[in-house]
Design a protein around this motif. Sequence first.
Motif, PDB file in Angstrom:
ATOM      1  N   UNK A 184      54.624  32.401  31.954  1.00 12.59           N
ATOM      2  CA  UNK A 184      54.921  31.551  33.118  1.00 12.59           C
ATOM      3  C   UNK A 184      54.131  32.013  34.338  1.00 12.59           C
ATOM      4  N   UNK A 185      53.673  31.051  35.135  1.00 13.24           N
ATOM      5  CA  UNK A 185      52.949  31.370  36.357  1.00 13.24           C
ATOM      6  C   UNK A 185      53.878  31.159  37.548  1.00 13.24           C
ATOM      7  N   UNK A 186      54.049  32.168  38.400  1.00 13.10           N
ATOM      8  CA  UNK A 186      54.923  32.023  39.570  1.00 13.10           C
ATOM      9  C   UNK A 186      54.480  30.876  40.474  1.00 13.10           C
ATOM     10  N   UNK A 187      55.443  30.145  41.013  1.00 15.79           N
ATOM     11  CA  UNK A 187      55.143  28.997  41.872  1.00 15.79           C
ATOM     12  C   UNK A 187      54.310  29.410  43.079  1.00 15.79           C
ATOM     13  N   UNK A 188      54.601  30.575  43.657  1.00 17.76           N
ATOM     14  CA  UNK A 188      53.858  31.016  44.836  1.00 17.76           C
ATOM     15  C   UNK A 188      52.378  31.216  44.508  1.00 17.76           C
ATOM     16  N   UNK A 189      52.077  31.743  43.313  1.00 18.94           N
ATOM     17  CA  UNK A 189      50.684  31.916  42.900  1.00 18.94           C
ATOM     18  C   UNK A 189      50.013  30.564  42.672  1.00 18.94           C
ATOM     19  N   UNK A 190      50.765  29.619  42.098  1.00 13.95           N
ATOM     20  CA  UNK A 190      50.224  28.278  41.879  1.00 13.95           C
ATOM     21  C   UNK A 190      49.833  27.631  43.211  1.00 13.95           C
ATOM     22  N   UNK A 191      50.723  27.718  44.194  1.00 17.93           N
ATOM     23  CA  UNK A 191      50.458  27.107  45.503  1.00 17.93           C
ATOM     24  C   UNK A 191      49.266  27.755  46.192  1.00 17.93           C
ATOM     25  N   UNK A 192      49.182  29.081  46.108  1.00 17.03           N
ATOM     26  CA  UNK A 192      48.081  29.790  46.759  1.00 17.03           C
ATOM     27  C   UNK A 192      46.755  29.455  46.098  1.00 17.03           C
ATOM     28  N   UNK A 193      46.747  29.353  44.758  1.00 11.74           N
ATOM     29  CA  UNK A 193      45.513  29.015  44.054  1.00 11.74           C
ATOM     30  C   UNK A 193      45.063  27.600  44.410  1.00 11.74           C
ATOM     31  N   UNK A 194      46.007  26.692  44.592  1.00  9.44           N
ATOM     32  CA  UNK A 194      45.667  25.328  45.022  1.00  9.44           C
ATOM     33  C   UNK A 194      45.017  25.334  46.405  1.00  9.44           C
ATOM     34  N   UNK A 195      45.491  26.218  47.282  1.00  9.44           N
ATOM     35  CA  UNK A 195      44.914  26.320  48.624  1.00  9.44           C
ATOM     36  C   UNK A 195      43.508  26.903  48.579  1.00  9.44           C
ATOM     37  N   UNK A 196      43.320  27.912  47.732  1.00 14.05           N
ATOM     38  CA  UNK A 196      42.030  28.589  47.634  1.00 14.05           C
ATOM     39  C   UNK A 196      40.984  27.693  46.957  1.00 14.05           C
ATOM     40  N   UNK A 197      41.422  26.915  45.945  1.00  6.85           N
ATOM     41  CA  UNK A 197      40.509  26.059  45.179  1.00  6.85           C
ATOM     42  C   UNK A 197      40.986  24.604  45.242  1.00  6.85           C
ATOM     43  N   UNK A 198      40.872  23.954  46.408  1.00  7.30           N
ATOM     44  CA  UNK A 198      41.454  22.618  46.584  1.00  7.30           C
ATOM     45  C   UNK A 198      40.826  21.531  45.719  1.00  7.30           C
ATOM     46  N   UNK A 199      39.578  21.702  45.287  1.00 10.83           N
ATOM     47  CA  UNK A 199      38.895  20.673  44.496  1.00 10.83           C
ATOM     48  C   UNK A 199      38.881  20.995  43.002  1.00 10.83           C
ATOM     49  N   UNK A 200      39.417  22.116  42.621  1.00 15.14           N
ATOM     50  CA  UNK A 200      39.370  22.552  41.221  1.00 15.14           C
ATOM     51  C   UNK A 200      40.566  22.018  40.437  1.00 15.14           C
ATOM     52  N   UNK A 201      40.308  21.561  39.215  1.00 14.72           N
ATOM     53  CA  UNK A 201      41.410  21.182  38.334  1.00 14.72           C
ATOM     54  C   UNK A 201      42.082  22.467  37.828  1.00 14.72           C
ATOM     55  N   UNK A 202      43.380  22.555  38.004  1.00 12.90           N
ATOM     56  CA  UNK A 202      44.129  23.753  37.620  1.00 12.90           C
ATOM     57  C   UNK A 202      45.171  23.362  36.586  1.00 12.90           C
ATOM     58  N   UNK A 203      44.936  23.787  35.354  1.00 12.62           N
ATOM     59  CA  UNK A 203      45.777  23.343  34.245  1.00 12.62           C
ATOM     60  C   UNK A 203      46.758  24.424  33.794  1.00 12.62           C
ATOM     61  N   UNK A 242      48.223  34.329  33.755  1.00 12.66           N
ATOM     62  CA  UNK A 242      48.763  34.434  35.114  1.00 12.66           C
ATOM     63  C   UNK A 242      48.570  35.796  35.765  1.00 12.66           C
ATOM     64  N   UNK A 243      48.643  36.876  34.992  1.00  9.88           N
ATOM     65  CA  UNK A 243      48.466  38.210  35.571  1.00  9.88           C
ATOM     66  C   UNK A 243      47.062  38.376  36.145  1.00  9.88           C
ATOM     67  N   UNK A 244      46.046  37.814  35.480  1.00 11.14           N
ATOM     68  CA  UNK A 244      44.670  37.894  35.983  1.00 11.14           C
ATOM     69  C   UNK A 244      44.509  37.078  37.263  1.00 11.14           C
ATOM     70  N   UNK A 245      45.153  35.916  37.303  1.00  8.68           N
ATOM     71  CA  UNK A 245      45.085  35.082  38.505  1.00  8.68           C
ATOM     72  C   UNK A 245      45.711  35.808  39.688  1.00  8.68           C
ATOM     73  N   UNK A 246      46.843  36.464  39.445  1.00 11.87           N
ATOM     74  CA  UNK A 246      47.500  37.222  40.526  1.00 11.87           C
ATOM     75  C   UNK A 246      46.592  38.347  41.012  1.00 11.87           C
ATOM     76  N   UNK A 247      45.894  39.016  40.108  1.00 10.32           N
ATOM     77  CA  UNK A 247      44.980  40.086  40.501  1.00 10.32           C
ATOM     78  C   UNK A 247      43.854  39.534  41.376  1.00 10.32           C
ATOM     79  N   UNK A 248      43.291  38.381  40.996  1.00 12.13           N
ATOM     80  CA  UNK A 248      42.223  37.780  41.786  1.00 12.13           C
ATOM     81  C   UNK A 248      42.719  37.384  43.171  1.00 12.13           C
ATOM     82  N   UNK A 249      43.909  36.784  43.227  1.00 14.61           N
ATOM     83  CA  UNK A 249      44.453  36.352  44.514  1.00 14.61           C
ATOM     84  C   UNK A 249      44.800  37.543  45.406  1.00 14.61           C
ATOM     85  N   UNK A 250      45.175  38.650  44.793  1.00 15.33           N
ATOM     86  CA  UNK A 250      45.561  39.843  45.557  1.00 15.33           C
ATOM     87  C   UNK A 250      44.353  40.622  46.057  1.00 15.33           C
ATOM     88  N   UNK A 251      43.362  40.814  45.183  1.00 13.68           N
ATOM     89  CA  UNK A 251      42.258  41.710  45.510  1.00 13.68           C
ATOM     90  C   UNK A 251      40.934  41.016  45.837  1.00 13.68           C
TER      91      UNK A 251
END
Length: 241
Positions: A37-56, A7-16
Motif C-alpha cells: 500500500x502507498x500512503x495517501x500523503x506520499x501519493x498527494x506529494x508525488x502528484x504535486x511534484x509530477x503534475x503531468x505524469x501518469x501515476x498508476x 512505495x518505499x522507493x518513492x518515499x525515499x525519492x520524495x524524502x531525499x
Amino acid sequence: MATFLVPACIRMLLTFAKDKLTSYANKIDFIETGAAPMPLEDMRLLCQVLPQTRLYNTYASTETGIISTFNYNDGECLAGCLGTPMKQSSFFITADGIVGCKGKTLMMGYWNDTETTAKVLKDGTIITADLGSIDMKGRLRLHGRSDDVINVGGYKIAPTEVEDIALAFSGVKDCICIEAPHPVVGKVLKLLIVPDVDYNRKNLVNYLRSKLEPHKVPVLYDEIAEVRRTFNGKIDRKSYR
C-alpha cells in the motif's frame, strides 16, 4: 522515461531527492507502483511534484498477474483505489470481504505443489488475503490484508489506516502499527515511529485523536531507528508478531 517503483522507493525519492525528481517532471511519462500500500500523503506529494505524469497504482501478484490499475494523478487521488479490471481479468468480493480474482492472467499453479495450489486456486478463481470493496464506479478499493488486521476489544483495525494518518504528520519519517499486550484490556495498538527532526510525541497523539476514531488511536508509542522491511520494500509485519 517510465518506471516501476515500490512505495518505499518513492518515499525515499520524495524524502531525499524531491528537488531532483521535480527537475525531471517533464521527462517522466508514467510511474507504476504496487507490491505494498502507498500512503495517501506520499501519493498527494508525488502528484504535486509530477503534475503531468501518469501515476498508476496497480493490483497484481505472482499468482494473479495484473488485475487492475488506477491513475491517481487524473483528478482523484484515492488511497487504496486500484481501478477497474483489465480486459482479461475480473475481481469480486466474497461474503467475508476478501478479494477474489478471475481471468486469463491467473497462474496455472505452483510448480510441483498441487496441495498448496488447491488451497489458493479453485475453479479458475484465486481467493486472495486482501480485504476490499468495490465502489460505485466499479473500482477495487483495498482495506488491508486479512492476516494483518488487529482485533482490539472486538474492533477489527487495519494497521495501514493508522499508519497512513501518522505518516501525514510532519514529525514522522516512517512507522508501523502493531498489537501489544496490556495488563488490563489484554491487547492494544502500539505505534512504532521513526522520528523526524520536528517530532513531538504529544503533538502526534493529539493529531491522531483528531483524525481517527477513538478505538483506532494507539495506546502505546515507541521511537525506533528504522522499520524492518522485506527485500522488495514491504513492511516486514511477520517479524513484529
